[in-house]
Write an enzyme that holds these catalytic residues in place. Structure first.
Site, PDB file in Angstrom:
ATOM      1  CD  GLU A  94     -23.336  25.561   1.684  1.00  0.00           C
ATOM      2  OE1 GLU A  94     -24.021  25.816   0.668  1.00  0.00           O
ATOM      3  OE2 GLU A  94     -22.383  26.268   2.039  1.00  0.00           O
ATOM      4  CB  CYS A 107     -23.318  26.946  10.491  1.00  0.00           C
ATOM      5  SG  CYS A 107     -24.345  28.071   9.532  1.00  0.00           S
ATOM      6  CB  CYS A 114     -33.793  31.825   1.710  1.00  0.00           C
ATOM      7  SG  CYS A 114     -34.214  33.116   2.905  1.00  0.00           S
ATOM      8  CB  CYS A 118     -30.511  39.184   1.856  1.00  0.00           C
ATOM      9  SG  CYS A 118     -31.567  39.206   3.306  1.00  0.00           S
ATOM     10  CB  CYS A 121     -27.925  36.152   0.801  1.00  0.00           C
ATOM     11  SG  CYS A 121     -28.001  34.505   1.526  1.00  0.00           S
ATOM     12  N   GLY A 161     -31.782  29.769   4.659  1.00  0.00           N
ATOM     13  CA  GLY A 161     -33.152  29.875   5.158  1.00  0.00           C
ATOM     14  C   GLY A 161     -33.315  30.931   6.229  1.00  0.00           C
ATOM     15  CD  GLU A 162     -35.531  34.817   9.040  1.00  0.00           C
ATOM     16  OE1 GLU A 162     -34.422  35.288   8.720  1.00  0.00           O
ATOM     17  OE2 GLU A 162     -35.917  34.758  10.229  1.00  0.00           O
ATOM     18  CB  SER A 193     -28.831  34.237  12.380  1.00  0.00           C
ATOM     19  OG  SER A 193     -28.583  35.390  11.621  1.00  0.00           O
ATOM     20  CB  SER A 216     -29.299  39.879   9.401  1.00  0.00           C
ATOM     21  OG  SER A 216     -28.896  38.562   9.675  1.00  0.00           O
ATOM     22  CG  LEU A 217     -28.651  46.578  12.356  1.00  0.00           C
ATOM     23  CD1 LEU A 217     -30.152  46.618  12.533  1.00  0.00           C
ATOM     24  CD2 LEU A 217     -27.964  46.953  13.669  1.00  0.00           C
ATOM     25  CG  HIS A 218     -26.737  43.048   6.987  1.00  0.00           C
ATOM     26  ND1 HIS A 218     -25.629  42.544   7.646  1.00  0.00           N
ATOM     27  CD2 HIS A 218     -27.505  41.962   6.696  1.00  0.00           C
ATOM     28  CE1 HIS A 218     -25.726  41.229   7.733  1.00  0.00           C
ATOM     29  NE2 HIS A 218     -26.859  40.854   7.178  1.00  0.00           N
ATOM     30  CG  ASN A 292     -18.001  35.303   2.180  1.00  0.00           C
ATOM     31  OD1 ASN A 292     -16.851  35.047   1.833  1.00  0.00           O
ATOM     32  ND2 ASN A 292     -18.474  35.020   3.380  1.00  0.00           N
ATOM     33  CB  CYS A 335     -23.343  32.842   2.971  1.00  0.00           C
ATOM     34  SG  CYS A 335     -22.436  33.567   4.324  1.00  0.00           S
TER      35      CYS A 335
HETATM   36  N1  SAH Z   1     -31.971  34.314   7.372  1.00  0.00           N
HETATM   37  C1  SAH Z   1     -31.158  34.474   8.544  1.00  0.00           C
HETATM   38  C2  SAH Z   1     -30.045  33.451   8.687  1.00  0.00           C
HETATM   39  C3  SAH Z   1     -29.254  33.046   7.489  1.00  0.00           C
HETATM   40  S1  SAH Z   1     -28.033  34.159   6.880  1.00  0.00           S
HETATM   41  C4  SAH Z   1     -30.609  35.891   8.597  1.00  0.00           C
HETATM   42  O1  SAH Z   1     -30.847  36.660   7.685  1.00  0.00           O
HETATM   43  O2  SAH Z   1     -29.996  36.250   9.600  1.00  0.00           O
HETATM   44  C5  SAH Z   1     -26.787  34.283   8.110  1.00  0.00           C
HETATM   45  C6  SAH Z   1     -26.030  35.587   8.061  1.00  0.00           C
HETATM   46  O3  SAH Z   1     -25.141  35.634   6.934  1.00  0.00           O
HETATM   47  C7  SAH Z   1     -26.942  36.793   7.946  1.00  0.00           C
HETATM   48  O4  SAH Z   1     -26.461  37.838   8.761  1.00  0.00           O
HETATM   49  C8  SAH Z   1     -26.775  37.148   6.478  1.00  0.00           C
HETATM   50  O5  SAH Z   1     -27.162  38.463   6.232  1.00  0.00           O
HETATM   51  C9  SAH Z   1     -25.321  36.867   6.266  1.00  0.00           C
HETATM   52  N2  SAH Z   1     -24.914  36.685   4.870  1.00  0.00           N
HETATM   53  C10 SAH Z   1     -25.553  36.067   3.871  1.00  0.00           C
HETATM   54  N3  SAH Z   1     -24.852  36.100   2.737  1.00  0.00           N
HETATM   55  C11 SAH Z   1     -23.723  36.756   3.014  1.00  0.00           C
HETATM   56  C12 SAH Z   1     -22.596  37.127   2.247  1.00  0.00           C
HETATM   57  N4  SAH Z   1     -22.476  36.815   0.953  1.00  0.00           N
HETATM   58  N5  SAH Z   1     -21.614  37.791   2.892  1.00  0.00           N
HETATM   59  C13 SAH Z   1     -21.705  38.108   4.198  1.00  0.00           C
HETATM   60  N6  SAH Z   1     -22.736  37.804   4.963  1.00  0.00           N
HETATM   61  C14 SAH Z   1     -23.748  37.131   4.377  1.00  0.00           C
END
Ligand code: SAH
Length: 349
Positions: A94, A107, A114, A118, A121, A161-162, A193, A216-218, A292, A335
């Site tokens: 995608e 993007c 992946c 997470c 995701c 992907g990472e 990212s 990606s801190l979260h 999301n 995502c």
């Molecule tokens: N693997 C990398 C890049 C891909 S994800 C990373 O983790 O940064 C890109 C961003 O979208 C990351 O910050 C991820 O945590 C966030 N993300 C993934 N799924 C999501 C969702 N359902 N809602 C909000 N953010 C999401």
């Protein structure tokens, strides 16, 4: 049969060396590179300033990776386009085009699936299939620029992907897409990212590139972060953040700290204050992303009042904050959800 060389993943210098070995003059490498990376040719046939014989020879020895679009969704609201591309081996990935005032941003995905796991995701639900080749990362950008006829000025490696789990291809992709003899994107307009792979961040810091790093801190604590991101069990926040400091020191690029807000999990004001304290000495800003929701998990988006309060709390503590605007809302999903729903459909049908 020996596998053909992936010509789109080669630098001009590498191509020149190979051609010379085959008795072909060096300047041809620059012509071919220009066809692939500036004129965005999808076949050797198009390279009309090369002789027919040379084109045939290239055809025999090299593979020119091109993607076919399996699906495209265009947002009537803001022009966002979501692409589902099919790779040579049948896998789908995608990519998303977002139109901003400052330019067109694509993007891209860096892997098929992946393995980071997470919790919120969609891209990780089926695990990792394989890494993408540099040519497959480039082709997402090239295909979209050709499709729209408009220049792509920014790339964010934030799709499935990472990227630091596919390190060599990522760096090669960055060097090729910013080559002045090709698409010539500015390194400053590229964002990578990561979920926080410490050795990868440290290595990227020393690469001599000036791309933006988004982390990606979260969550502001290891404890909460571990419930959202398995990678947090491997790398402690304090190490991730010192890698980020090193990244700024080496590159001078300010970081982006991504924080997806999940109702009742990481969105209270105590966490906002802890976040502010955590990144007080970092050069960068926080990007808040209302999560999301995906159907496989029961995470819920924080309501707009909590988001506003969280933002205000960070600002009061002197942190720069933006809230990510949701693009392409009318074409649904985000995502990795387009790919996921495609795979689900295929499995049912
Ligand atoms: N693997 C990398 C890049 C891909 S994800 C990373 O983790 O940064 C890109 C961003 O979208 C990351 O910050 C991820 O945590 C966030 N993300 C993934 N799924 C999501 C969702 N359902 N809602 C909000 N953010 C999401």
């Amino acid at each position: 049969m020996t596998e053909k060389t992936d010509i789109k993943s080669l630098t001009v210098e590498e191509l020149e060396l190979r051609l010379k070995e085959q008795g072909i003059q060096g300047f041809r490498a620059r012509q071919i590179f220009q066809w692939i990376h500036e004129k965005l040719a999808d076949s050797f046939e198009e390279m009309t300033n090369l002789s027919k014989d040379l084109r045939r020879q290239l055809e025999e020895e090299y593979e020119l990776v091109a993607l076919s679009a399996a699906d495209v969704k265009v947002s009537a609201a803001d022009g966002t386009r979501k692409y589902l591309f099919r790779l040579g081996d049948g896998h789908v990935i995608e990519s998303v085009l977002m139109k901003y005032k400052h330019g067109n941003s694509v993007c891209i995905s860096s892997q098929v699936g992946c393995r980071m796991g997470c919790r919120f995701c969609a891209s990780t639900l089926g695990g990792l299939e394989r890494n993408l080749k540099p040519s497959e990362m480039l082709s997402q950008v090239y295909r979209i620029q050709k499709d729209t006829g408009e220049r792509v000025s920014h790339v964010v490696v934030m799709g499935t992907g990472e990227p630091l789990d596919n390190y060599d291809s990522l760096v090669r992709f960055i060097r090729l897409v910013t080559d002045e003899r090709g698409l010539n994107l500015s390194q400053r307009n590229i964002t990578v990212s990561t979920c926080g792979i410490v050795p990868g961040i440290e290595r990227l810091a020393e690469e001599g590139l000036s791309v933006t790093l988004a982390l990606s801190l979260h969550a502001p604590s290891d404890q909460v972060r571990k419930t959202l991101m398995p990678v947090a069990c491997k790398y402690a926040l304090k190490d991730v953040l010192s890698a980020c400091r090193l990244y700024f020191k080496r590159t001078g690029r300010r970081l982006t700290f991504e924080y997806s807000l999940v109702k009742g999990v990481n969105d209270n004001l105590e966490e906002a204050r802890a976040l502010a304290d955590l990144i007080r000495d970092q050069q960068g800003h926080v990007n808040l992303i209302p999560v999301n929701p995906i159907k496989e998990r029961d995470y819920v988006q924080s309501d707009s009042r909590s988001i506003a309060a969280f933002k205000e709390c960070l600002e009061r503590k002197g942190i720069n904050v933006t809230v990510r605007r949701e693009m392409g809302r009318d074409i649904g999903g985000a995502c990795g959800q387009l790919r996921k729903s495609y795979m689900d459909r295929k499995q049912e049908g």
